[in-house]
Design an enzyme around this catalytic site. Structure first.
Site, short mmCIF file in Angstrom:
data_model
loop_
_atom_site.label_atom_id
_atom_site.label_comp_id
_atom_site.label_asym_id
_atom_site.label_seq_id
_atom_site.Cartn_x
_atom_site.Cartn_y
_atom_site.Cartn_z
CG ASP A 95 -1.98 0.96 1.30
OD1 ASP A 95 -2.40 1.40 0.22
OD2 ASP A 95 -2.46 1.26 2.42
CB ILE A 268 -11.84 -0.25 4.49
CG1 ILE A 268 -12.86 0.24 3.44
CG2 ILE A 268 -12.39 -0.07 5.92
CD1 ILE A 268 -14.16 -0.53 3.40
P1 13P Z 1 -9.09 4.95 5.45
O1 13P Z 1 -8.19 5.76 6.34
O2 13P Z 1 -10.27 5.76 5.01
O3 13P Z 1 -9.50 3.67 6.07
O4 13P Z 1 -8.26 4.60 4.11
C1 13P Z 1 -7.32 3.55 4.08
C2 13P Z 1 -6.47 3.57 2.85
O5 13P Z 1 -6.73 4.25 1.87
C3 13P Z 1 -5.29 2.70 2.82
O6 13P Z 1 -4.54 2.87 1.66
O1 G3H Z 2 -2.95 4.76 3.76
C1 G3H Z 2 -3.16 4.75 4.97
C2 G3H Z 2 -3.41 3.48 5.71
O2 G3H Z 2 -4.48 3.64 6.59
C3 G3H Z 2 -2.18 3.00 6.43
O3 G3H Z 2 -1.75 3.88 7.40
O4 G3H Z 2 0.79 3.94 7.35
O5 G3H Z 2 -0.52 4.45 9.46
O6 G3H Z 2 -0.40 2.11 8.56
P1 G3H Z 2 -0.39 3.59 8.24
ZN ZN Z 3 -4.52 4.86 0.93
#
Ligand code: 13P
Ligand code: G3H
Ligand code: ZN
Length: 326
Positions: A95, A268
Site C-alpha cells: 500500500d 478500508i
Molecule cells: P481509510 O483511512 O479511510 O480507512 O483509508 C485507508 C487507505 O486508503 C489505505 O490505503
Molecule cells: O494509507 C493509509 C493506511 O491507513 C495506512 O496507514 O501507514 O498508518 O499504517 P499507516
Molecule cells: Zn490509501
C-alpha cells in the site's frame, strides 16, 4: 527472489476484471498484526469474498515487511483450513509504495501486487517512476496500481490541506504510458477518521468518477480513504474514555454506488481501527481487573470480523464472489 505464485497468492488482474464486470469491489484491508489478519481472513472466508491484504509503510515500520509476508503466506493456509480446503483468492499488496526500491523489495519478497504512489510528483515524474515499477513488476506477473490526484488528509506523515481531484483528461495518457493495471483516483475521499468537517457536505465527487470512466472504459479504478467512520463505534470509544471529536467518514451508500461502476478496489483501514479500539476500550472500562491481552484483543478481533463481513455484504458487494469463473 520468491514468486508469490509458490506461496498460493494471486495477483489482482483477474479479480479486477470480474469485479468490474460484476459491479462489485474487492476489499483491500490493511493489516499490522495477527488479530487483524485473522479477522480479515475469517470475514472473507465466511462471506466467500476475495481479499487484498494491504501492507502500508506504517505496517512495515511497526511489524517488519518480511514477517508480514510470512504471515500472509500463513493466511493462505489458514483460509484453506477455515474453508474445508478450498481457500479464497488472496492478494498481498504493498500500500502506498513510496519508490521503485521499496516496490522491488516487496516483489522480490513475494508480494503479488504493489502500489507506486507518485501522486505527489509532477505528471511526467509520476509517469517515469510508475513505468519503471511496471516494467520490473510485469516480468514476474505482479500487478501495479498507480495514482493520479492527491487525497486531502494525512498520508505517510505528509498532510495535504486540500483535495487535488484527479483530472479526467489526464487518465488515458497516464494509463497508456505507464502500463499500470489499476488507477487510484482522488474524488474527495481522504485517509483517517476526519474526512469532513462539521457543516461540510459529506459527498464524494461521483461526477468526476463518471468522467474518468468515460475516458478509460472498463479500466480498474481504486478508491483510497474509504472508511465510513461508523458513529456507533465513535460513541462507544467516547463513552469509554476516548476523545474523538467530529470524526466523519464517507457514506456507505456512496461507496456502494461507486462499487457498481469501474471502482473495483476499495481501501478500508480506519474503520477497522475504530472497531478494535471501541471493543478494547469497552473491556478496559467494564472489566478493569483483566490483564490478559487475549481478553481484549479477542473481542477486538471479533468486532473487526463482524465489521468486515458487513462491509463485504452491504457495501462492497464482494460476498459470494470468491469462486467466480469468468
Ligand atoms: P481509510 O483511512 O479511510 O480507512 O483509508 C485507508 C487507505 O486508503 C489505505 O490505503
Ligand atoms: O494509507 C493509509 C493506511 O491507513 C495506512 O496507514 O501507514 O498508518 O499504517 P499507516
Ligand atoms: Zn490509501
Amino acid at each position: 527472489m520468491v514468486s508469490y505464485k509458490t506461496l498460493g497468492l494471486v495477483n489482482s488482474r483477474e479479480l479486477f476484471r470480474r469485479a468490474v464486470d460484476g459491479g462489485y469491489a474487492i476489499p483491500a484491508y490493511n493489516f499490522n498484526n495477527m488479530e487483524q489478519l485473522q479477522a480479515i481472513i475469517q470475514a472473507c472466508v465466511e462471506t466467500q469474498s476475495p481479499v487484498i491484504l494491504q501492507v502500508s509503510k506504517g505496517a512495515r515500520d511497526y511489524a517488519n515487511q518480511t514477517l508480514l509476508r510470512y504471515m500472509a503466506q500463513g493466511a493462505v493456509e489458514y483460509a484453506k483450513e477455515l474453508s474445508g480446503g478450498k481457500g479464497i483468492p488472496i492478494v498481498l499488496h504493498l500500500d502506498h509504495g513510496p519508490d521503485f526500491e521499496t516496490c522491488k523489495s516487496c516483489i522480490d519478497l513475494g508480494f503479488s501486487s504493489v502500489m507506486i504512489d507518485g501522486s505527489h510528483l509532477s505528471f511526467e515524474e509520476n509517469i517515469a517512476e510508475t513505468r519503471k515499477v511496471v516494467e520490473y513488476a510485469h516480468q514476474f506477473d505482479v500487478t501495479v496500481e498507480g495514482e493520479l490526484g492527491v487525497l486531502a488528509g494525512v498520508e505517510d506523515d505528509v498532510k495535504a490541506e486540500k483535495h487535488t481531484y484527479t483530472r479526467p483528461e489526464e487518465v488515458d495518457e497516464f494509463v497508456k504510458r505507464t502500463g499500470v493495471d489499476s488507477l487510484a483516483i482522488a474524488i474527495g475521499t481522504s485517509h483517517g477518521a476526519y474526512k469532513f468537517k462539521p457543516g461540510d457536505d459529506p459527498k464524494i465527487r461521483l461526477d468526476i468518477l463518471h468522467e474518468i470512466e468515460k475516458m478509460i472504459p472498463g479500466f480498474p479504478i481504486v478508491l483510497h480513504g474509504s472508511s465510513s467512520v461508523p458513529q456507533d463505534q465513535v460513541q462507544i470509544i467516547n463513552a469509554n474514555g476516548g476523545k474523538l471529536k467530529d470524526a466523519i467518514g464517507i457514506g456507505e451508500d456512496q461507496l456502494r454506488e461507486a462499487a457498481k461502476s469501474a471502482v473495483c478496489k476499495i481501501n478500508i483501514d480506519s474503520d477497522g481501527r475504530l472497531a478494535m479500539t471501541a471493543a478494547i476500550r469497552k473491556v478496559m472500562c467494564e472489566k478493569p481487573e483483566e490483564f490478559d491481552p487475549r481478553k481484549y484483543l479477542g473481542p477486538a478481533r471479533t468486532a473487526l470480523k463482524e465489521l468486515y463481513k458487513r462491509k463485504n455484504i452491504e457495501v462492497l458487494g464482494s460476498a459470494g464472489h470468491a469462486y467466480d469463473q469468468n
